[in-house]
Design an enzyme around this catalytic site. Structure first.
Site, PDB file in Angstrom:
ATOM      1  N   ASN A  10     -37.491  28.251  23.920  1.00 14.19           N
ATOM      2  CA  ASN A  10     -38.621  28.498  23.012  1.00 14.19           C
ATOM      3  C   ASN A  10     -38.312  27.782  21.700  1.00 14.19           C
ATOM      4  O   ASN A  10     -37.471  28.233  20.928  1.00 14.19           O
ATOM      5  CB  ASN A  10     -38.781  30.011  22.798  1.00 14.19           C
ATOM      6  CG  ASN A  10     -39.874  30.317  21.783  1.00 14.19           C
ATOM      7  OD1 ASN A  10     -40.642  29.432  21.383  1.00 14.19           O
ATOM      8  ND2 ASN A  10     -39.946  31.564  21.347  1.00 14.19           N
ATOM      9  N   TRP A  11     -39.011  26.679  21.482  1.00 15.18           N
ATOM     10  CA  TRP A  11     -38.730  25.876  20.277  1.00 15.18           C
ATOM     11  C   TRP A  11     -39.240  26.521  18.995  1.00 15.18           C
ATOM     12  O   TRP A  11     -38.870  26.109  17.908  1.00 15.18           O
ATOM     13  CB  TRP A  11     -39.395  24.497  20.413  1.00 15.18           C
ATOM     14  CG  TRP A  11     -38.757  23.579  21.380  1.00 15.18           C
ATOM     15  CD1 TRP A  11     -37.689  23.834  22.212  1.00 15.18           C
ATOM     16  CD2 TRP A  11     -39.148  22.221  21.648  1.00 15.18           C
ATOM     17  NE1 TRP A  11     -37.405  22.722  22.964  1.00 15.18           N
ATOM     18  CE2 TRP A  11     -38.283  21.724  22.644  1.00 15.18           C
ATOM     19  CE3 TRP A  11     -40.140  21.390  21.147  1.00 15.18           C
ATOM     20  CZ2 TRP A  11     -38.382  20.423  23.137  1.00 15.18           C
ATOM     21  CZ3 TRP A  11     -40.255  20.101  21.633  1.00 15.18           C
ATOM     22  CH2 TRP A  11     -39.375  19.620  22.610  1.00 15.18           C
ATOM     23  N   LYS A  12     -40.163  27.492  19.146  1.00 12.78           N
ATOM     24  CA  LYS A  12     -40.800  28.074  17.947  1.00 12.78           C
ATOM     25  C   LYS A  12     -41.454  26.951  17.133  1.00 12.78           C
ATOM     26  O   LYS A  12     -41.955  25.996  17.725  1.00 12.78           O
ATOM     27  CB  LYS A  12     -39.791  28.908  17.158  1.00 12.78           C
ATOM     28  CG  LYS A  12     -39.056  29.901  18.084  1.00 12.78           C
ATOM     29  CD  LYS A  12     -38.257  30.947  17.392  1.00 12.78           C
ATOM     30  CE  LYS A  12     -37.618  31.868  18.431  1.00 12.78           C
ATOM     31  NZ  LYS A  12     -36.878  32.975  17.860  1.00 12.78           N
ATOM     32  N   HIS A  96     -44.678  37.181  21.970  1.00 12.36           N
ATOM     33  CA  HIS A  96     -43.355  37.062  21.335  1.00 12.36           C
ATOM     34  C   HIS A  96     -43.294  37.992  20.125  1.00 12.36           C
ATOM     35  O   HIS A  96     -44.298  38.169  19.425  1.00 12.36           O
ATOM     36  CB  HIS A  96     -43.106  35.610  20.910  1.00 12.36           C
ATOM     37  CG  HIS A  96     -41.674  35.395  20.509  1.00 12.36           C
ATOM     38  ND1 HIS A  96     -41.199  35.727  19.270  1.00 12.36           N
ATOM     39  CD2 HIS A  96     -40.616  34.926  21.214  1.00 12.36           C
ATOM     40  CE1 HIS A  96     -39.901  35.457  19.224  1.00 12.36           C
ATOM     41  NE2 HIS A  96     -39.519  34.975  20.389  1.00 12.36           N
ATOM     42  N   GLU A  98     -42.193  37.615  17.265  1.00 18.15           N
ATOM     43  CA  GLU A  98     -42.599  36.991  15.997  1.00 18.15           C
ATOM     44  C   GLU A  98     -44.124  36.993  15.868  1.00 18.15           C
ATOM     45  O   GLU A  98     -44.659  37.170  14.775  1.00 18.15           O
ATOM     46  CB  GLU A  98     -42.020  35.569  15.912  1.00 18.15           C
ATOM     47  CG  GLU A  98     -40.521  35.607  15.620  1.00 18.15           C
ATOM     48  CD  GLU A  98     -39.728  34.447  16.200  1.00 18.15           C
ATOM     49  OE1 GLU A  98     -40.325  33.431  16.582  1.00 18.15           O
ATOM     50  OE2 GLU A  98     -38.493  34.589  16.268  1.00 18.15           O
ATOM     51  N   GLU A 168     -36.654  40.832  25.170  1.00 13.89           N
ATOM     52  CA  GLU A 168     -36.023  40.310  23.958  1.00 13.89           C
ATOM     53  C   GLU A 168     -35.873  41.439  22.937  1.00 13.89           C
ATOM     54  O   GLU A 168     -36.822  41.742  22.205  1.00 13.89           O
ATOM     55  CB  GLU A 168     -36.881  39.188  23.354  1.00 13.89           C
ATOM     56  CG  GLU A 168     -37.069  38.004  24.273  1.00 13.89           C
ATOM     57  CD  GLU A 168     -37.318  36.706  23.486  1.00 13.89           C
ATOM     58  OE1 GLU A 168     -36.576  35.748  23.728  1.00 13.89           O
ATOM     59  OE2 GLU A 168     -38.222  36.667  22.632  1.00 13.89           O
ATOM     60  N   GLY A 174     -32.295  35.634  16.869  1.00 13.46           N
ATOM     61  CA  GLY A 174     -31.922  34.825  15.706  1.00 13.46           C
ATOM     62  C   GLY A 174     -30.849  35.450  14.837  1.00 13.46           C
ATOM     63  O   GLY A 174     -30.612  35.013  13.719  1.00 13.46           O
ATOM     64  N   SER A 213     -30.302  35.491  21.052  1.00 13.77           N
ATOM     65  CA  SER A 213     -28.981  34.917  20.764  1.00 13.77           C
ATOM     66  C   SER A 213     -28.226  34.463  22.015  1.00 13.77           C
ATOM     67  O   SER A 213     -26.995  34.577  22.085  1.00 13.77           O
ATOM     68  CB  SER A 213     -28.130  35.895  19.941  1.00 13.77           C
ATOM     69  OG  SER A 213     -28.729  36.114  18.675  1.00 13.77           O
ATOM     70  N   GLY A 234     -33.873  30.634  22.108  1.00 15.93           N
ATOM     71  CA  GLY A 234     -34.440  30.097  20.876  1.00 15.93           C
ATOM     72  C   GLY A 234     -33.555  29.007  20.311  1.00 15.93           C
ATOM     73  O   GLY A 234     -33.533  27.868  20.782  1.00 15.93           O
ATOM     74  N   GLY A 235     -32.778  29.352  19.296  1.00 16.19           N
ATOM     75  CA  GLY A 235     -31.962  28.391  18.556  1.00 16.19           C
ATOM     76  C   GLY A 235     -31.162  27.425  19.418  1.00 16.19           C
ATOM     77  O   GLY A 235     -31.156  26.215  19.164  1.00 16.19           O
TER      78      GLY A 235
HETATM   79  P1  13P Z   1     -32.634  33.081  19.522  1.00 18.65           P
HETATM   80  O1  13P Z   1     -32.098  32.564  20.846  1.00 18.65           O
HETATM   81  O2  13P Z   1     -32.625  32.062  18.449  1.00 18.65           O
HETATM   82  O3  13P Z   1     -32.014  34.394  19.160  1.00 18.65           O
HETATM   83  O4  13P Z   1     -34.197  33.385  19.779  1.00 18.65           O
HETATM   84  C1  13P Z   1     -34.563  34.145  20.869  1.00 18.65           C
HETATM   85  C2  13P Z   1     -36.028  34.065  21.027  1.00 18.65           C
HETATM   86  O5  13P Z   1     -36.788  34.579  20.226  1.00 18.65           O
HETATM   87  C3  13P Z   1     -36.551  33.304  22.175  1.00 18.65           C
HETATM   88  O6  13P Z   1     -37.917  33.524  22.339  1.00 18.65           O
END
Ligand code: 13P
Length: 255
Positions: A10-12, A96, A98, A168, A174, A213, A234-235
């Site tokens: 997930n690049w966000k 998600h 967010e 999640e 994050g 994470s 994510g990251g």
């Molecule tokens: P991180 O892997 O950066 O913690 O993010 C997880 C996430 O929100 C994937 O959708």
């Protein structure tokens, strides 16, 4: 039949189209021999067309990160399910945390979005998970039960298996604080049991991912858990090298 693991990045809100092209050129050779894992990147709308073109014929599937439930209408700034399927997007991330916390996405909206995605031929990756306070108050099961019940209410039992769920825990997103193997397995087995209350066969077939994470260093342990069918990353998905290392961990995980 065994469930095919899915590693989704997930690049966000990261990567311009130019940056996305550099990334996919670095990722494709690293995943060219992958056979036992599905690979997806969930990209900003503006990167969809370029990534779908560049990834065509490869192992990498391209997903969007949000969508409106209506086919068309006076909804300024929104994108509809057929707009995504016309581009050949494989699916879409929905709910998600967010989007829920920063943009007011509700379970009521998700109850419309998940079936709308299926109707348009898109694979929904539905995200669920508890806050830190909910976990501390032993409220995790209640939260997951409510989200699964409400968000999947509009999906017919015979289509449930097509949905991907991502567990999640919000406190792990994050933050570098990954759920323990025990926490991840327990929550994901619980989600599978909730789906099983609706349809036993769907619960056996549907894929449930862990997200929060996930890194190359912790992926092997998480991906070896019996109910964990992959990861939403994510990251660590933003660099082709670390994303490929997580995919490699999924390939060698005992199933
Ligand atoms: P991180 O892997 O950066 O913690 O993010 C997880 C996430 O929100 C994937 O959708």
């Amino acid at each position: 039949m065994a469930r095919m693991p899915l590693i989704a990045g997930n690049w966000k809100m990261y990567k311009t189209e130019e940056q996305s092209e550099d990334y996919i050129q670095a990722l494709l050779p690293r995943v060219s021999s992958v056979e036992t894992v599905d690979v997806a990147i969930c990209v900003p709308f503006t990167d969809l067309r370029a990534m779908i073109d560049s990834a065509r014929g490869s192992r990498v599937e391209v997903y969007a990160q949000n969508m409106h439930h209506e086919v068309e209408g006076a909804y300024t700034g929104e994108i509809s399910p057929p707009m995504l399927s016309e581009l050949d997007a494989r699916g879409v991330v929905l709910g998600h945390s967010e989007r829920r916390t920063l943009f007011g996405e509700t379970d009521k909206a998700l109850a419309l979005k998940v079936p709308a995605a299926l109707e348009a031929g898109l694979v929904p990756i539905l995200c669920v998970g508890e806050t830190e306070a909910e976990r501390d108050n032993d409220d995790t099961d209640r939260k997951l039960r409510q989200q699964i019940k409400d968000d999947l209410a509009g999906v017919a039992p015979e289509r449930l298996a097509e949905v991907v769920i991502a567990y999640e825990p919000i406190w792990a997103i994050g933050t570098g604080r990954v759920a323990t193997a025990e926490q991840a397995q327990e929550a994901i087995a619980f989600i599978r049991a909730l789906v099983g209350d609706r349809d036993k066969q769907a619960a056996e077939q549907l894929r449930i991912l862990y997200g929060g994470s996930v890194k190359p260093e912790n992926a092997a342990e998480l991906l070896a858990l019996p109910d964990v069918d992959g990861a939403l990353v994510g990251g660590a998905s933003l660099e082709a090298e670390s994303f490929a290392a997580i995919i490699a961990a999924a390939e060698s995980a005992p199933r």
